[in-house]
Design a protein around this motif. Structure first.
Motif, short mmCIF file in Angstrom:
data_model
loop_
_atom_site.label_atom_id
_atom_site.label_comp_id
_atom_site.label_asym_id
_atom_site.label_seq_id
_atom_site.Cartn_x
_atom_site.Cartn_y
_atom_site.Cartn_z
N GLU A 33 0.86 -1.19 0.00
CA GLU A 33 0.00 0.00 0.00
C GLU A 33 0.89 1.24 0.00
O GLU A 33 0.98 1.98 0.98
CB GLU A 33 -0.92 -0.02 1.21
CG GLU A 33 -1.91 -1.18 1.18
CD GLU A 33 -2.87 -1.15 2.34
OE1 GLU A 33 -4.07 -0.93 2.10
OE2 GLU A 33 -2.42 -1.33 3.48
N GLY A 35 0.81 4.19 -1.37
CA GLY A 35 0.22 5.50 -1.11
C GLY A 35 0.03 5.78 0.36
O GLY A 35 0.35 6.87 0.85
N LYS A 36 -0.46 4.80 1.09
CA LYS A 36 -0.69 4.98 2.53
C LYS A 36 0.62 5.15 3.29
O LYS A 36 0.72 5.95 4.22
CB LYS A 36 -1.47 3.79 3.09
CG LYS A 36 -2.91 3.74 2.61
CD LYS A 36 -3.66 2.57 3.25
CE LYS A 36 -5.11 2.54 2.79
NZ LYS A 36 -5.87 1.41 3.39
N GLU A 39 1.88 8.65 2.69
CA GLU A 39 1.13 9.62 3.50
C GLU A 39 1.67 9.68 4.92
O GLU A 39 1.82 10.77 5.50
CB GLU A 39 -0.35 9.24 3.51
CG GLU A 39 -1.07 9.51 2.20
CD GLU A 39 -2.51 9.04 2.24
OE1 GLU A 39 -2.89 8.38 3.23
OE2 GLU A 39 -3.25 9.32 1.28
N LYS A 40 2.00 8.54 5.49
CA LYS A 40 2.53 8.50 6.86
C LYS A 40 3.91 9.13 6.94
O LYS A 40 4.22 9.85 7.90
CB LYS A 40 2.57 7.05 7.35
CG LYS A 40 1.18 6.43 7.55
CD LYS A 40 1.28 4.95 7.91
CE LYS A 40 -0.10 4.34 8.06
NZ LYS A 40 -0.05 2.88 8.37
N GLU A 62 0.10 12.43 -3.07
CA GLU A 62 0.72 12.13 -1.77
C GLU A 62 2.06 12.83 -1.63
O GLU A 62 2.51 13.14 -0.52
CB GLU A 62 0.91 10.62 -1.61
CG GLU A 62 -0.37 9.84 -1.37
CD GLU A 62 -1.08 9.45 -2.65
OE1 GLU A 62 -2.02 8.63 -2.58
OE2 GLU A 62 -0.70 9.95 -3.74
N TRP A 229 10.23 2.55 5.97
CA TRP A 229 8.99 1.98 5.41
C TRP A 229 8.78 0.50 5.70
O TRP A 229 7.68 -0.01 5.52
CB TRP A 229 8.84 2.28 3.93
CG TRP A 229 10.01 1.98 3.04
CD1 TRP A 229 10.92 2.88 2.56
CD2 TRP A 229 10.39 0.72 2.48
NE1 TRP A 229 11.85 2.25 1.74
CE2 TRP A 229 11.53 0.92 1.68
CE3 TRP A 229 9.86 -0.58 2.57
CZ2 TRP A 229 12.17 -0.10 0.98
CZ3 TRP A 229 10.48 -1.61 1.89
CH2 TRP A 229 11.62 -1.37 1.10
N GLU A 235 5.55 6.60 10.18
CA GLU A 235 5.39 8.00 10.59
C GLU A 235 6.24 8.29 11.83
O GLU A 235 6.93 9.31 11.91
CB GLU A 235 3.93 8.31 10.89
CG GLU A 235 3.71 9.75 11.34
CD GLU A 235 2.26 10.04 11.70
OE1 GLU A 235 2.03 11.03 12.44
OE2 GLU A 235 1.37 9.29 11.26
#
Length: 248
Positions: A33, A35-36, A39-40, A62, A229, A235
């Motif tokens: 994922e 994209g998610k 974003e984080k 993003e 990642w 995050e």
């Protein structure tokens, strides 16, 4: 170069999160994922993302709030039977069309293909600077082969070579103790950012300690990927790196 101000904060430091590994290495399921995860990382405060053409095209929204460094060389993968020279794959115009603030390429010394690789680096620097685009050179003694140790002496040679070939940012390994890595900083007249590699036996605590030590002796920041990642909290790891690098 004006575009460097997108990558470096006013303190002249930067946290770059590298997400270019999918051009040759296995990144799944951690980036299933993408994209998610992006974003984080952006929410965590990353100053720039070093990534691929595919990710830059697909996840432009993003990436809108962070600087973009585009990997423009490559060619090999885990399935390649032998370590080969990275090739120049995408043009500076390709990078600009995707909104890149800088481009990235390899500079592997001590390998049989060194002269061809360094010729690529010189041509990329020349072409990028015509457009006012900074170049991040990943200067690694022995590349990813593991055949040449990342001693201070070898890192000094690689980092200084990247500077003299015209690169604007040097990405390289950290070597302990910090007094030894200081020699690399002193030999370079361009900002040095350290990479992370695979998560070491000391985990994130060891990584954070290395980053803190590197910053203490003059590093300009980090360009770290898998430690961010692949973690369950990208995050949080990004936020921690920002805290160390920017002295917060």
């Amino acid at each position: 170069m004006k575009r460097l101000s997108r990558i470096f904060q006013p303190d002249k430091k930067t946290v770059i999160v590298a997400m270019d590994h999918g051009m040759g290495l296995s990144v799944n399921p951690a980036l299933n994922e993408t994209g998610k995860v992006l974003e984080k990382i952006v929410k965590g405060g990353a100053d720039a993302i070093l990534t691929t053409v595919g990710i830059a095209k697909t996840f432009a929204s993003e990436l809108a709030d962070t600087a973009l460094i585009l990997r423009i060389d490559g060619g090999g993968s885990l399935l390649t039977p032998e370590d080969g020279a990275p090739e120049w794959l995408y043009t500076i115009e390709d990078a600009l069309r995707l909104g890149a603030d800088a481009v990235a390429c390899m500079g592997f010394q001590g390998m049989p293909y060194e002269r061809r690789n360094m010729h690529n680096l010189a041509r990329i620097v020349g072409s990028a600077h015509v457009w006012g685009v900074p170049v991040l050179a990943e200067m690694l003694p022995g590349g990813f082969s593991g055949k040449i140790e990342s001693t201070a002496e070898n890192l000094v040679l690689s980092a200084r070579t990247g500077c003299d070939y015209g690169a604007d940012i040097i990405k390289t390994n950290y070597c302990a103790p910090k007094e030894e890595f200081k020699k690399v900083i002193e030999a370079s007249y361009k900002p040095i950012v350290i990479l992370g590699g695979e998560k070491g036996s000391k985990g994130l605590d060891g990584l954070y300690r290395s980053v803190a030590d590197a910053m203490e002796v003059g590093a300009a920041g980090v360009a770290i990927g898998r430690n961010v990642w692949k973690d369950s909290d990208p995050e949080g790891v990004t936020r921690a790196l920002c805290s160390i690098v920017h002295g917060k």
